[in-house]
Design a protein around this motif. Sequence first.
Motif, mmCIF file in Angstrom:
data_model
loop_
_atom_site.group_PDB
_atom_site.id
_atom_site.type_symbol
_atom_site.label_atom_id
_atom_site.label_comp_id
_atom_site.label_asym_id
_atom_site.label_seq_id
_atom_site.Cartn_x
_atom_site.Cartn_y
_atom_site.Cartn_z
ATOM 1 N N LEU B 195 0.859 -1.189 0.000
ATOM 2 C CA LEU B 195 0.000 0.000 0.000
ATOM 3 C C LEU B 195 0.897 1.240 0.000
ATOM 4 O O LEU B 195 2.086 1.146 -0.287
ATOM 5 C CB LEU B 195 -0.876 -0.015 1.267
ATOM 6 C CG LEU B 195 -1.740 -1.249 1.496
ATOM 7 C CD1 LEU B 195 -2.338 -1.224 2.893
ATOM 8 C CD2 LEU B 195 -2.831 -1.340 0.452
ATOM 9 N N TRP B 228 -5.642 5.501 6.842
ATOM 10 C CA TRP B 228 -6.438 4.437 7.443
ATOM 11 C C TRP B 228 -6.781 3.489 6.307
ATOM 12 O O TRP B 228 -6.844 3.886 5.144
ATOM 13 C CB TRP B 228 -7.686 4.972 8.139
ATOM 14 C CG TRP B 228 -8.459 6.031 7.404
ATOM 15 C CD1 TRP B 228 -7.976 7.220 6.943
ATOM 16 C CD2 TRP B 228 -9.841 6.007 7.050
ATOM 17 N NE1 TRP B 228 -8.979 7.942 6.357
ATOM 18 C CE2 TRP B 228 -10.130 7.235 6.396
ATOM 19 C CE3 TRP B 228 -10.880 5.087 7.238
ATOM 20 C CZ2 TRP B 228 -11.406 7.550 5.922
ATOM 21 C CZ3 TRP B 228 -12.137 5.420 6.765
ATOM 22 C CH2 TRP B 228 -12.395 6.630 6.125
ATOM 23 N N THR B 229 -6.974 2.227 6.631
ATOM 24 C CA THR B 229 -7.176 1.232 5.586
ATOM 25 C C THR B 229 -8.635 1.255 5.146
ATOM 26 O O THR B 229 -9.519 0.818 5.878
ATOM 27 C CB THR B 229 -6.778 -0.161 6.093
ATOM 28 O OG1 THR B 229 -5.427 -0.074 6.543
ATOM 29 C CG2 THR B 229 -6.861 -1.193 4.987
ATOM 30 N N PRO B 232 -7.881 -2.194 0.961
ATOM 31 C CA PRO B 232 -6.515 -2.587 0.576
ATOM 32 C C PRO B 232 -6.451 -3.229 -0.810
ATOM 33 O O PRO B 232 -5.427 -3.113 -1.492
ATOM 34 C CB PRO B 232 -6.103 -3.578 1.668
ATOM 35 C CG PRO B 232 -7.346 -3.943 2.403
ATOM 36 C CD PRO B 232 -8.321 -2.822 2.209
ATOM 37 N N GLY B 237 -4.875 2.585 1.354
ATOM 38 C CA GLY B 237 -4.411 2.528 2.734
ATOM 39 C C GLY B 237 -2.913 2.742 2.747
ATOM 40 O O GLY B 237 -2.277 2.876 1.693
ATOM 41 N N THR B 238 -2.328 2.809 3.932
ATOM 42 C CA THR B 238 -0.889 3.051 4.074
ATOM 43 C C THR B 238 -0.300 1.993 5.005
ATOM 44 O O THR B 238 -0.783 1.816 6.128
ATOM 45 C CB THR B 238 -0.645 4.469 4.645
ATOM 46 O OG1 THR B 238 -1.226 5.419 3.745
ATOM 47 C CG2 THR B 238 0.839 4.758 4.798
ATOM 48 N N GLU B 239 0.724 1.285 4.501
ATOM 49 C CA GLU B 239 1.332 0.151 5.210
ATOM 50 C C GLU B 239 1.629 0.461 6.684
ATOM 51 O O GLU B 239 1.275 -0.291 7.573
ATOM 52 C CB GLU B 239 2.675 -0.212 4.561
ATOM 53 C CG GLU B 239 2.587 -0.789 3.169
ATOM 54 C CD GLU B 239 2.197 -2.250 3.159
ATOM 55 O OE1 GLU B 239 2.517 -2.940 4.146
ATOM 56 O OE2 GLU B 239 1.571 -2.685 2.182
#
Lengths: 118, 329
Positions: B195, B228-229, B232, B237-239
């Motif tokens: 992500l 925030w997820t 996915p 989202g961001t890892e």
Amino acid sequence: MRKAWWIVGSSFTFALVMVALLATRPLIAKADETKAPPAEIKVDNFTFGPDTLTVAVNSTVTWVNKDDLPHVIASNDGLFKSKALDTDQTYSYTFSKPGTYAYFCSIHPKMVGKIVVQ
Amino acid sequence: MTKTRLFHSNANGLIEHDHNRDGIDRRGFLKCMAWAGTGALCLIEGGVLKSFALGTRNASQVQSHEVAGRLTFVQISDSHMGFNKPANPDVIGTLKAAVDKINALPQRPEFILHTGDISHLSSPDEFDTVDQILTATHTPIFFVPGEHDVLNDDGKTFRERYAKNSKGAGWYSFDKNGVHFIGLVNVMNLKAGGLGTLGNEQLEWLRDDVKHLPSSTPIVVFAHIPLWTIYPEWGWGTEDSAQALSYVKRFGSVTVLNGHIHQTMQKVEGNVTFHTAFSTAFVQPAPGKADGPGPMKVPGDQLRSLLGITDVNYVQGRHALALVDASLA
């Protein structure tokens, strides 16, 4: 009843034609052996099609972007990376060594694929 | 409160419940956010969240009595200058409409946050066009890059134009009226199958950046890809966002502003309010509602109701910032 026989009859004819075609196929394939067929991967709807492609050594693989958004073709290990491909733009890379090459879209990293070179 | 929802419908009513005894009625808050697509105003008043549809008598009262004179800023996102496909052949026109919307706000914003995808293909011409259009706001603008802004040169052009005094790939922070603003970059060095990514260097910088701030400092974090997820499967989202949020969770009021998904969405988790903004360029489908996340063509007369800006008001002494999504229609 007559119609049913006609269907059987035409199916038989069709089968004969197919057998004949298949019999000539090896000859056509033989003529093409010196030149690897063009290997193309369609980048469409955020997927690579096909996502796994098997090619012979020295094959050139071409990616063509069919999406309305740009994509960037990048190998996981940094061996190759395209510029941003806008709609209908292409990127080609020639694989000179056997192996499995995993790649992804470096701006949409959920998009992944691999090239198997034999 | 981990439920994620996209709201399209309209609703009415004030907040009456406060189940967690924290001044926020979660059910009512969601109801309030149900107005997001059409324009709504939500703010904490006396510890109770109230919401008003824009354009009603109540909303104008709130704007004049409760919000005026405090910190007001605007978020815009995803202008995608250079995009010319059927989903919106006129991204210049819609960005200009966003500027008109900003200039027509009852209270002049102190600044604008642009949460990335300024350009479509990172070209200097595209950046020039956006800069020229945004000049008409006569307002300072803070930028973070989207993946479309860092396509060909690892973000060098972006940093030279929009983030000269930033750290690393373009992250920075600043203070305004007692609020601490943090611009993050999560579109660089993305890993196959993953992500958005902040990376260790940026996370360490963030930890140090907020370390000495008192917990009463209101925090606004802004970045392109949602922190925030959301979905996915589409990379929404961001890892390593959980790591970043762990550094700010001690603060009483945290507002996280993102773009990238071209639709408004909101979630509240403890003291943290997550919000994604409209695009000014084109619409993308709701999570999982299409085969892929590509640009979505909507009927021409509906497009401007699905593009827009976010007006943000901070009322000193209140817990949360008031977020108003206003469409271009």
